[in-house]
Design a protein around this motif. Structure first.
Motif, PDB file in Angstrom:
ATOM      1  N   GLY A  14       0.805  -1.223   0.000  1.00  0.00           N
ATOM      2  CA  GLY A  14       0.000   0.000   0.000  1.00  0.00           C
ATOM      3  C   GLY A  14       0.831   1.263   0.000  1.00  0.00           C
ATOM      4  N   ASP A  15       1.884   1.305   0.861  1.00  0.00           N
ATOM      5  CA  ASP A  15       2.677   2.534   0.993  1.00  0.00           C
ATOM      6  C   ASP A  15       3.459   2.858  -0.275  1.00  0.00           C
ATOM      7  OD1 ASP A  15       1.726   2.763   3.496  1.00  0.00           O
ATOM      8  OD2 ASP A  15       3.519   1.967   4.501  1.00  0.00           O
ATOM      9  N   GLN A  37      -3.842   5.707  -4.204  1.00  0.00           N
ATOM     10  CA  GLN A  37      -4.285   5.577  -2.810  1.00  0.00           C
ATOM     11  C   GLN A  37      -5.789   5.776  -2.745  1.00  0.00           C
ATOM     12  OE1 GLN A  37      -2.243   4.755  -0.262  1.00  0.00           O
ATOM     13  NE2 GLN A  37      -0.430   4.745  -1.570  1.00  0.00           N
TER      14      GLN A  37
END
Ligand SMILES: Cc1cc2nc3c(=O)[nH]c(=O)nc-3n(C[C@H](O)[C@H](O)[C@H](O)COP(=O)(O)OP(=O)(O)OC[C@H]3O[C@@H](n4cnc5c(N)ncnc54)[C@H](O)[C@@H]3O)c2cc1C
Length: 272
Positions: free
Chosen positions: A228-229, A234
């Motif tokens: 995810g990061d 996002q």
């Protein structure tokens, strides 16, 4: 020929799909199933294998997902795949489309397939893009919405090549006929075939077929490019579709007045 089929575990069609607002990820807590579109890709692989125009050494089902995704692989082998590969690693959780496609491509590279097949879309993300992302990373040509696929006779193959496919792809104006050299990545439309049902024997035997569980480092995935990061996309929010206003009911009383009401209604909306 070696065929790899990408398969994905998705929430069951009966489960309401929602995103967990605390993580920004899809809520996958309910009943799950093999993505129905992927059953068409497995069937296409099986028809090439059983068709006999080229020898197919094996059909390998490949997925990326949490532990539970193993059930999608069992379903894939019950439909005919010879074995399966499961990329499962906390490092890849939360990956967006680009990162997922990269990680799947690294997993596929280890298998050196002649043909990679996918479903046209996943029933949850519905991005329709994984095929193209995977093809780009593998440096292979890619086609989407393929609804007919014939393996070309070996005489027409270039020396050293692994063959070619003559494909029909569905377009808005009709059908394209495209010749594509292997190795290639093809996502199949759901009109390509009618997937078979697994036999009871195949369901019972699915857990005995070889399953290779691999981590990101096993397949050479750079951890800085997944998760995810490290994803460019996002999730920032979701809104339910606006509620529809109640419709206006004009009772049919078989009178001129009813007709006038309908005409006035249409006229008001400039539909006449
Ligand atoms: C910001 C963001 C965060 C996300 N976080 C997560 C997350 O935490 N967990 C998660 O599972 N998803 C997550 N996703 C969704 C995930 O990235 C997509 O599911 C994935 O990129 C594939 O897109 P799709 O499912 O829409 O594929 P499509 O392109 O619609 O699917 C086409 C075909 O690709 C193949 N395919 C797709 N995904 C896989 C897979 N994982 N393994 C094998 N084959 C596959 C199947 O054959 C499928 O039929 C996230 C997406 C975004 C944008």
């Amino acid at each position: 020929m070696k065929i790899c089929v990408l398969v994905k575990e998705v929430p069951d069609a009966a489960v309401e799909k929602k995103v967990d607002p605390s993580t920004g990820r899809m809520d996958r807590s309910g009943e799950k199933n093999l993505n129905p579109y992927d059953t068409h890709a497995i069937e296409a692989a099986m028809q090439i294998k059983e068709g006999g125009s080229v020898p197919v050494e094996e059909v390998v089902a490949v997925t990326m997902g949490p532990d539970s995704a193993v059930r999608a692989l069992h379903k894939a082998v019950s439909l005919g795949a010879d074995r399966s590969v499961h990329l499962s690693d906390p490092a890849v959780a939360g990956s967006d489309v680009a990162a997922t496609g990269y990680a799947l491509a690294k997993t596929l590279q280890r298998e050196s397939p002649d043909l990679v097949l996918l479903g046209q879309q996943s029933d949850d993300g519905e991005c329709y893009t994984i095929g193209a992302v995977v093809a780009e990373h593998l440096g292979m040509p890619s086609l989407t919405q393929v609804i007919k696929m014939d393996v070309e006779p070996s005489e027409s193959h270039p020396p050293g090549g692994s063959g070619s496919l003559r494909c029909e792809r569905q377009a808005e104006y009709g059908y394209d006929t495209v010749q594509i050299e292997l190795p290639a990545v093809i996502s199949v439309g759901d009109a390509i075939n009618e997937p078979r049902y697994p036999s009871l024997k195949a369901i019972m035997g699915a857990k005995k077929k070889p399953l290779d569980t691999v981590t990101a480092s096993d397949v050479g995935v750079d951890p800085a490019k997944v998760g995810g990061d490290n994803s460019g996309a996002q999730w920032v929010g979701a809104k339910p579709p606006p509620a529809k206003a109640a419709g206006e009911i004009i009772e049919d009383e078989d009178t001129g007045e009813t007709v006038e009401k309908i005409i006035a209604w249409l006229d008001q909306r400039k539909l006449l």
